[in-house]
Design a protein around this motif. Structure first.
Motif, PDB file in Angstrom:
ATOM      1  N   UNK A   1       2.383   5.522 -15.826  1.00  0.00           N
ATOM      2  CA  UNK A   1       2.840   4.134 -15.761  1.00  0.00           C
ATOM      3  C   UNK A   1       4.275   4.011 -16.277  1.00  0.00           C
ATOM      4  N   UNK A   2       4.608   4.724 -17.321  1.00  0.00           N
ATOM      5  CA  UNK A   2       5.971   4.708 -17.850  1.00  0.00           C
ATOM      6  C   UNK A   2       6.951   5.253 -16.806  1.00  0.00           C
ATOM      7  N   UNK A   3       6.581   6.349 -16.163  1.00  0.00           N
ATOM      8  CA  UNK A   3       7.455   6.946 -15.152  1.00  0.00           C
ATOM      9  C   UNK A   3       7.597   6.046 -13.931  1.00  0.00           C
ATOM     10  N   UNK A   4       6.536   5.358 -13.565  1.00  0.00           N
ATOM     11  CA  UNK A   4       6.597   4.425 -12.435  1.00  0.00           C
ATOM     12  C   UNK A   4       7.529   3.270 -12.759  1.00  0.00           C
ATOM     13  N   UNK A   5       7.448   2.742 -13.977  1.00  0.00           N
ATOM     14  CA  UNK A   5       8.341   1.661 -14.392  1.00  0.00           C
ATOM     15  C   UNK A   5       9.799   2.132 -14.376  1.00  0.00           C
ATOM     16  N   UNK A   6      10.033   3.324 -14.863  1.00  0.00           N
ATOM     17  CA  UNK A   6      11.373   3.884 -14.869  1.00  0.00           C
ATOM     18  C   UNK A   6      11.918   4.023 -13.449  1.00  0.00           C
TER      19      UNK A   6
ATOM     20  N   UNK B   1       0.841  -1.204   0.000  1.00  0.00           N
ATOM     21  CA  UNK B   1       0.000   0.000   0.000  1.00  0.00           C
ATOM     22  C   UNK B   1       0.872   1.250   0.000  1.00  0.00           C
ATOM     23  N   UNK B   2       1.982   1.206   0.772  1.00  0.00           N
ATOM     24  CA  UNK B   2       2.908   2.345   0.800  1.00  0.00           C
ATOM     25  C   UNK B   2       3.533   2.584  -0.566  1.00  0.00           C
ATOM     26  N   UNK B   3       3.922   1.507  -1.250  1.00  0.00           N
ATOM     27  CA  UNK B   3       4.525   1.641  -2.581  1.00  0.00           C
ATOM     28  C   UNK B   3       3.520   2.272  -3.543  1.00  0.00           C
ATOM     29  N   UNK B   4       2.301   1.751  -3.562  1.00  0.00           N
ATOM     30  CA  UNK B   4       1.279   2.295  -4.467  1.00  0.00           C
ATOM     31  C   UNK B   4       0.972   3.759  -4.137  1.00  0.00           C
ATOM     32  N   UNK B   5       0.901   4.084  -2.858  1.00  0.00           N
ATOM     33  CA  UNK B   5       0.652   5.467  -2.435  1.00  0.00           C
ATOM     34  C   UNK B   5       1.808   6.367  -2.851  1.00  0.00           C
ATOM     35  N   UNK B   6       3.037   5.919  -2.642  1.00  0.00           N
ATOM     36  CA  UNK B   6       4.232   6.679  -3.004  1.00  0.00           C
ATOM     37  C   UNK B   6       4.255   6.961  -4.505  1.00  0.00           C
TER      38      UNK B   6
END
Length: 139
Positions: free
Chosen positions: A91-96, A61-66
């Protein structure tokens, strides 16, 4: 050197999910017969990640919130990439940020992970078919 390749396929119910794939990687390691080497686990899509961390729901939950509130909020109008007709720049920035692959050592036929470490697939733009490659190399 021997090698073993396997593909995991995902079609998540939600746009964003974290899935523990450690057991899948361990199963493929056992099939490979490799005792010493490494396992490469890599997302084959630019809007997903593979990472190592703790299997704990509060942390997920912390990762998704961050990711949503600090790294890349899902606000399509804020990103130039979305001017092309897409809506998934976040989503691209999260993957990066999280990364798209990990290499896990293999020792004595086992994944050589720390006591709380697990391998995860992070889906940041799901609800469509995607895959991960597991490539195990060694002797």
């Amino acid at each position: 050197m021997k090698s073993h390749t396997h593909y995991l396929w995902f079609e998540t119910r939600k746009r964003q999910e974290i899935i523990d794939i450690t057991d899948d990687v361990e199963r493929e390691l056992a099939k490979s017969g490799i005792r010493e080497g490494m396992a490469l686990v890599s997302a084959m899509h630019i809007s997903a990640s593979v990472f190592v961390n703790d299997h704990e729901s509060g942390l997920w939950q912390d990762i998704l919130h961050w990711l949503e509130h600090t790294v890349a909020p899902w606000e399509p109008a804020r990103y130039r990439h979305n001017e092309t007709g897409e809506d998934n720049a976040a989503a691209h920035l999260r993957s990066l940020t999280v990364g798209h692959e990990v290499i896990v050592p293999v020792t004595a036929g086992k994944l050589d992970l720390g006591p709380w470490q697990r391998v995860f697939y992070g889906e940041w733009d799901g609800q469509r078919r995607k895959r991960v490659i597991i490539k195990i190399l060694g002797e």
